[in-house]
Design a protein around this motif. Structure first.
Motif, PDB file in Angstrom:
ATOM      1  N   ASN A  48      22.897  42.090 111.611  1.00 36.03           N
ATOM      2  CA  ASN A  48      22.716  41.081 110.721  1.00 36.03           C
ATOM      3  C   ASN A  48      24.204  39.765 110.754  1.00 36.03           C
ATOM      4  O   ASN A  48      24.111  38.251 111.138  1.00 36.03           O
ATOM      5  N   SER A  49      25.225  40.042 110.392  1.00 30.08           N
ATOM      6  CA  SER A  49      26.165  39.597 110.684  1.00 30.08           C
ATOM      7  C   SER A  49      26.489  38.684 112.118  1.00 30.08           C
ATOM      8  O   SER A  49      26.499  37.729 112.740  1.00 30.08           O
ATOM      9  N   THR A  50      25.831  39.147 113.623  1.00 29.51           N
ATOM     10  CA  THR A  50      25.983  38.632 114.314  1.00 29.51           C
ATOM     11  C   THR A  50      24.644  38.371 114.450  1.00 29.51           C
ATOM     12  O   THR A  50      25.252  36.788 115.408  1.00 29.51           O
ATOM     13  N   SER A  51      24.122  37.973 114.675  1.00 27.73           N
ATOM     14  CA  SER A  51      22.537  37.275 114.240  1.00 27.73           C
ATOM     15  C   SER A  51      22.971  35.462 113.290  1.00 27.73           C
ATOM     16  O   SER A  51      23.032  34.870 114.488  1.00 27.73           O
ATOM     17  N   PHE A  54      16.963  27.680 123.154  1.00 30.26           N
ATOM     18  CA  PHE A  54      17.418  28.189 124.697  1.00 30.26           C
ATOM     19  C   PHE A  54      19.323  29.176 124.077  1.00 30.26           C
ATOM     20  O   PHE A  54      18.995  30.186 124.358  1.00 30.26           O
ATOM     21  N   CYS A  55      19.351  28.035 123.093  1.00 32.08           N
ATOM     22  CA  CYS A  55      21.095  28.723 123.113  1.00 32.08           C
ATOM     23  C   CYS A  55      21.217  30.245 121.919  1.00 32.08           C
ATOM     24  O   CYS A  55      21.782  31.447 122.240  1.00 32.08           O
ATOM     25  N   VAL A  56      19.770  29.986 121.449  1.00 25.27           N
ATOM     26  CA  VAL A  56      19.655  31.336 120.000  1.00 25.27           C
ATOM     27  C   VAL A  56      19.106  32.666 121.005  1.00 25.27           C
ATOM     28  O   VAL A  56      20.363  33.710 121.034  1.00 25.27           O
ATOM     29  N   SER A  57      18.442  32.344 121.966  1.00 22.69           N
ATOM     30  CA  SER A  57      17.688  33.722 123.123  1.00 22.69           C
ATOM     31  C   SER A  57      19.004  33.817 123.710  1.00 22.69           C
ATOM     32  O   SER A  57      19.121  34.806 124.388  1.00 22.69           O
ATOM     33  N   SER A  58      19.758  32.834 124.571  1.00 16.56           N
ATOM     34  CA  SER A  58      21.287  33.255 125.299  1.00 16.56           C
ATOM     35  C   SER A  58      21.842  33.768 124.715  1.00 16.56           C
ATOM     36  O   SER A  58      22.450  35.166 125.648  1.00 16.56           O
ATOM     37  N   LEU A  59      22.207  33.747 123.995  1.00 15.77           N
ATOM     38  CA  LEU A  59      23.890  33.990 122.313  1.00 15.77           C
ATOM     39  C   LEU A  59      22.423  35.927 121.882  1.00 15.77           C
ATOM     40  O   LEU A  59      24.137  36.621 122.337  1.00 15.77           O
ATOM     41  N   ASN A  60      21.695  36.047 122.160  1.00 14.97           N
ATOM     42  CA  ASN A  60      21.956  37.632 121.641  1.00 14.97           C
ATOM     43  C   ASN A  60      20.647  38.356 122.656  1.00 14.97           C
ATOM     44  O   ASN A  60      20.882  39.618 123.060  1.00 14.97           O
TER      45      ASN A  60
END
Length: 197
Positions: free
Chosen positions: A20-23, A44-50
């Motif tokens: 959760n902290s990373t998310s 796109f940012c959230v998807s890429s970083l995840n």
């Protein structure tokens, strides 16, 4: 309840809280970046970083997060250069499209070199400004490639004759990954500046 079960529950709680902290950090970073630019793609940012190509430490910090889009952009540039080579082998008739593809191949090979060096410089903790320039240059390579297909091939008519880029999606993806990397690098630069002065 057995002692081993208690430890197992505590371990699961710790693991979930780290995820959760990373998310949370990813979402906050992408929100901050999206607030700074009207063309920044938050989803796109959230998807890429995840979907990191590396294991991120928990809790994640901005430095480790900045590597993710740089490595993804490097993967994109390398794969796109390979795609262009295949396109040139299969359908280069020596015309306008082939000339554009040959230009794009050069641009993407240069972009891959720049991104590889950017990752090296970033990991060595050298100047963030240098990394910024290298990532920006890679982004410009993608846009220059795309713009090449918009040129007219000896067309003298009044209307625009547009050529379709066979790698438009790859060009746009490299540009968006560069945006994410630059935003995080600028955040890091700001935090270094605020600590230094």
């Amino acid at each position: 309840m057995k002692l081993s079960q208690v430890f197992y529950i505590i371990f699961l709680f710790f693991l979930v809280s780290q995820v959760n902290s990373t998310s949370d950090m990813i979402e906050q970073t992408c929100k901050s970046c999206a607030a700074k630019s009207t063309i920044f793609d938050y989803n796109f940012c959230v998807s890429s970083l995840n979907n990191s190509p590396i294991d991120l430490p928990s809790p994640t910090n901005l430095s480790s997060l900045a590597l993710v889009p740089m490595l993804q952009a490097l993967d994109n540039a390398t794969a796109t250069a390979s795609t262009i080579q295949q396109l040139l082998i299969s359908d280069d008739d020596g015309g306008f499209r082939g000339a554009c593809l040959r230009d794009c191949l050069e641009l993407y090979q240069d972009a891959a070199d720049r991104l590889e060096e950017a990752v090296r410089v970033f990991i060595a903790r050298k100047e963030l400004g240098t990394v910024n320039v290298m990532v920006t240059t890679a982004m410009e390579s993608a846009m220059t490639c795309e713009d090449g297909f918009r040129d007219r091939d000896g067309y003298s008519g009044g209307g625009a004759m547009m050529w379709t880029s066979p790698i438009g999606g790859e060009n746009y993806k490299l540009f968006k990954l560069g945006q994410i990397a630059l935003c995080i690098i600028n955040m890091l630069s700001s935090s270094v500046t605020s600590i230094t002065f």
